[in-house]
Enzyme design. Structure first.
Site, PDB file in Angstrom:
ATOM      1  N   TRP A 210       0.843  -1.205   0.000  1.00  0.00           N
ATOM      2  CA  TRP A 210       0.000   0.000   0.000  1.00  0.00           C
ATOM      3  C   TRP A 210       0.875   1.251   0.000  1.00  0.00           C
ATOM      4  CZ3 TRP A 210      -1.122  -4.357   2.947  1.00  0.00           C
ATOM      5  CH2 TRP A 210      -2.278  -5.042   2.560  1.00  0.00           C
TER       6      TRP A 210
ATOM      7  N   ALA B 232     -13.696 -11.596   5.546  1.00  0.00           N
ATOM      8  CA  ALA B 232     -13.663 -10.194   5.120  1.00  0.00           C
ATOM      9  C   ALA B 232     -13.345 -10.168   3.638  1.00  0.00           C
ATOM     10  CB  ALA B 232     -12.607  -9.424   5.901  1.00  0.00           C
TER      11      ALA B 232
ATOM     12  N   ARG C 125      -3.937   6.419  -2.524  1.00  0.00           N
ATOM     13  CA  ARG C 125      -2.616   5.779  -2.591  1.00  0.00           C
ATOM     14  C   ARG C 125      -1.669   6.646  -3.403  1.00  0.00           C
ATOM     15  NH1 ARG C 125      -3.970  -0.719  -3.285  1.00  0.00           N
ATOM     16  NH2 ARG C 125      -5.505  -0.726  -1.612  1.00  0.00           N
TER      17      ARG C 125
ATOM     18  N   HIS D  54      -6.956   1.758   2.242  1.00  0.00           N
ATOM     19  CA  HIS D  54      -8.036   0.808   1.957  1.00  0.00           C
ATOM     20  C   HIS D  54      -9.133   0.993   3.006  1.00  0.00           C
ATOM     21  CE1 HIS D  54      -5.449  -2.376   4.357  1.00  0.00           C
ATOM     22  NE2 HIS D  54      -5.533  -1.214   4.965  1.00  0.00           N
TER      23      HIS D  54
ATOM     24  N   VAL E 238      -5.765 -11.674   6.700  1.00  0.00           N
ATOM     25  CA  VAL E 238      -6.645 -12.842   6.520  1.00  0.00           C
ATOM     26  C   VAL E 238      -5.791 -14.108   6.413  1.00  0.00           C
ATOM     27  CG1 VAL E 238      -8.623 -11.679   5.457  1.00  0.00           C
ATOM     28  CG2 VAL E 238      -6.712 -12.403   4.020  1.00  0.00           C
TER      29      VAL E 238
ATOM     30  N   GLN F 252     -13.442   1.931  -2.349  1.00  0.00           N
ATOM     31  CA  GLN F 252     -13.453   0.502  -2.064  1.00  0.00           C
ATOM     32  C   GLN F 252     -14.753   0.190  -1.335  1.00  0.00           C
ATOM     33  OE1 GLN F 252     -10.058  -0.971   0.125  1.00  0.00           O
ATOM     34  NE2 GLN F 252      -8.816  -1.133  -1.735  1.00  0.00           N
TER      35      GLN F 252
HETATM   36  C1  FA5 Z   1      -6.909  -4.330  -0.419  1.00  0.00           C
HETATM   37  O1  FA5 Z   1      -6.856  -3.078  -0.362  1.00  0.00           O
HETATM   38  C2  FA5 Z   1      -7.444  -5.128   0.722  1.00  0.00           C
HETATM   39  N1  FA5 Z   1      -7.764  -4.261   1.834  1.00  0.00           N
HETATM   40  C3  FA5 Z   1      -8.667  -5.937   0.255  1.00  0.00           C
HETATM   41  C4  FA5 Z   1      -9.081  -6.994   1.243  1.00  0.00           C
HETATM   42  C5  FA5 Z   1     -10.044  -6.692   2.179  1.00  0.00           C
HETATM   43  C6  FA5 Z   1      -8.518  -8.247   1.215  1.00  0.00           C
HETATM   44  C7  FA5 Z   1     -10.435  -7.645   3.112  1.00  0.00           C
HETATM   45  C8  FA5 Z   1      -8.894  -9.203   2.116  1.00  0.00           C
HETATM   46  C9  FA5 Z   1      -9.862  -8.920   3.068  1.00  0.00           C
HETATM   47  P1  FA5 Z   1      -6.057  -4.410  -2.883  1.00  0.00           P
HETATM   48  O2  FA5 Z   1      -4.846  -3.554  -2.668  1.00  0.00           O
HETATM   49  O3  FA5 Z   1      -5.922  -5.534  -3.830  1.00  0.00           O
HETATM   50  O4  FA5 Z   1      -6.576  -5.013  -1.526  1.00  0.00           O
HETATM   51  O5  FA5 Z   1      -7.271  -3.461  -3.329  1.00  0.00           O
HETATM   52  C10 FA5 Z   1      -8.574  -3.965  -3.448  1.00  0.00           C
HETATM   53  C11 FA5 Z   1      -9.235  -3.407  -4.686  1.00  0.00           C
HETATM   54  O6  FA5 Z   1      -9.140  -1.996  -4.693  1.00  0.00           O
HETATM   55  C12 FA5 Z   1      -8.545  -3.822  -5.988  1.00  0.00           C
HETATM   56  O7  FA5 Z   1      -9.011  -5.068  -6.422  1.00  0.00           O
HETATM   57  C13 FA5 Z   1      -8.959  -2.732  -6.927  1.00  0.00           C
HETATM   58  O8  FA5 Z   1     -10.231  -2.993  -7.456  1.00  0.00           O
HETATM   59  C14 FA5 Z   1      -9.056  -1.519  -6.017  1.00  0.00           C
HETATM   60  N2  FA5 Z   1      -7.832  -0.701  -6.177  1.00  0.00           N
HETATM   61  C15 FA5 Z   1      -6.642  -0.849  -5.573  1.00  0.00           C
HETATM   62  N3  FA5 Z   1      -5.778   0.101  -5.993  1.00  0.00           N
HETATM   63  C16 FA5 Z   1      -6.456   0.881  -6.872  1.00  0.00           C
HETATM   64  C17 FA5 Z   1      -6.119   2.036  -7.662  1.00  0.00           C
HETATM   65  N4  FA5 Z   1      -4.931   2.627  -7.599  1.00  0.00           N
HETATM   66  N5  FA5 Z   1      -7.070   2.563  -8.474  1.00  0.00           N
HETATM   67  C18 FA5 Z   1      -8.293   1.997  -8.516  1.00  0.00           C
HETATM   68  N6  FA5 Z   1      -8.681   0.921  -7.803  1.00  0.00           N
HETATM   69  C19 FA5 Z   1      -7.766   0.361  -6.999  1.00  0.00           C
END
Ligand code: FA5
Length: 351
Positions: A161, A319, A208, A182, A265, A222
């Site tokens: 992140w 989650a 981010r 997130h 998780v 999200q």
């Molecule tokens: C997470 O942020 C975890 N908190 C998700 C999670 C929650 C996992 C609970 C397990 C249990 P990730 O970094 O993959 O995961 O982001 C989740 C979603 O956010 C991605 O699949 C994407 O759809 C969206 N996302 C992430 N970064 C970006 C970005 N820069 N621009 C747009 N959408 C984004």
């Protein structure tokens, strides 16, 4: 003044007054005219006052003439006032006339932003499965965004992140405040506040420190989900997310779960749906894979449960977290995430 002179003065005043009155068109002009001729110091009033200087017989004759002139001017003034008022009303009616046969002006209708629509659809799907919608702060403490999610300081998992920090140091001189990366901090915040059973869904903005491109924004939404109770298993996670995918993308959707890593998780999974455009055959939307990844998920890590005072031997939970921009892109066939935030009406009007 002789009676003849006075009679002539009255006659002249009357004629001058009537002449002037004919040329007046405004209410203000009429009032000035009244003051000039009929007011306390008006021309006719002055003539009437001079009657006292005449002999009785003359006073009777000239007095009658003066009273007639006064009555005539008063009556003429009333008529002129009616005339002026009527023409003003006629003018107004002309100005404000409505042509009921003309076509109406088009009414500009507002509509929901495509992201608002998708967020509502996602929340509706989970609400109907018993989840409650909650929201949390976008400016967050390191403690909730990382530490309570089993990501201690200096742990390499933090690199997943890219964080925007706020100038705020803790007692040890380390940065402690950030823009949440997130919506997962709401897992710890919710569990700290309530005892199980917990079923919440958290839509919200995240930030981010990332370069933008067609699929990445530095600020995006999200939707987090969390369910904790006695006896919750991975089967519950799969069933809930399968039902969600079918509601959003069609009843015939298939889902695929594969292992993934998130520190909060265990086990962690990523979920994909079979491509709704090509039914899994491979196309541009799924980049020839036949599958489209839509979210990360997993069983809540025992350390996270312990951190909020839950007993992992009694309570378990799942989650998940998803990106609604990416889901809207899939559902509506949008090719660039930046379109959502460009305020271009040509784009927005298509929804
Ligand atoms: C997470 O942020 C975890 N908190 C998700 C999670 C929650 C996992 C609970 C397990 C249990 P990730 O970094 O993959 O995961 O982001 C989740 C979603 O956010 C991605 O699949 C994407 O759809 C969206 N996302 C992430 N970064 C970006 C970005 N820069 N621009 C747009 N959408 C984004």
């Amino acid at each position: 003044m002789t009676s003849q002179n006075l009679a002539r003065t009255i006659e002249q005043a009357r004629e001058a007054a009537l002449e002037e009155l004919r040329g007046l068109t405004g209410e203000e002009g009429l009032e000035e005219w009244r003051v000039r001729y009929l007011g306390r110091r008006g021309r006719l009033t002055a003539a009437l006052r001079s009657l006292g200087t005449l002999a009785q017989e003359e006073r009777r004759v000239v007095g009658a003439q003066a009273n007639q002139a006064k009555a005539l001017l008063e009556e003429s003034l009333a008529q002129a006032r009616r005339r002026v008022r009527e023409s003003r009303i006629a003018g107004l009616a002309q100005e404000e006339r409505i042509d009921v046969t003309r076509p109406g002006r088009p009414v500009a209708m507002g509509r929901f932003h495509p992201l608002t629509r998708i967020l509502r659809e996602i929340c509706d799907a989970f609400e109907s499965m018993g989840f409650q919608v909650v929201e949390g702060p976008e400016v967050e403490w390191d403690r909730y965004n990382f530490e309570m999610l089993n990501i201690p300081r200096d742990h390499p998992a933090r690199d997943m992140w890219n964080t925007l920090w706020i100038d705020q140091e803790d007692d040890e001189g380390r940065q402690s405040m950030l823009l949440r990366t997130h919506t997962s901090p709401m897992q710890a915040r919710t569990m700290e506040r309530v005892k199980p059973p917990v079923r919440v869904i958290v839509p919200g903005k995240c930030y981010r420190y990332e370069a933008t491109d067609a699929t990445h924004e530095w600020h995006f939404y999200q939707v987090e989900g969390l369910a904790v109770d006695e006896g919750i298993t991975l089967a519950n996670l799969k069933g809930t997310l399968y039902e969600f995918a079918r509601r959003l993308f069609g009843a015939e959707r298939k889902v695929r779960f594969r292992c993934d890593y998130f520190p909060f998780v265990e086990p962690g999974v990523e979920m994909a749906i079979d491509c709704f455009a090509c039914e899994g055959a491979g196309c541009r939307i799924c980049r020839e894979a036949g599958w489209i990844e839509i979210l990360g998920a997993g069983m809540v890590h025992p350390k996270v449960l312990e951190g909020v005072g839950y007993d992992p031997a009694v309570h378990t939970g799942f989650a998940f977290g998803m990106g609604p921009e990416r889901i809207a892109m899939l559902k509506y066939g949008i090719e660039d995430i930046r379109l959502f935030y460009s305020n271009d009406l040509r784009f927005l009007r298509q929804f």
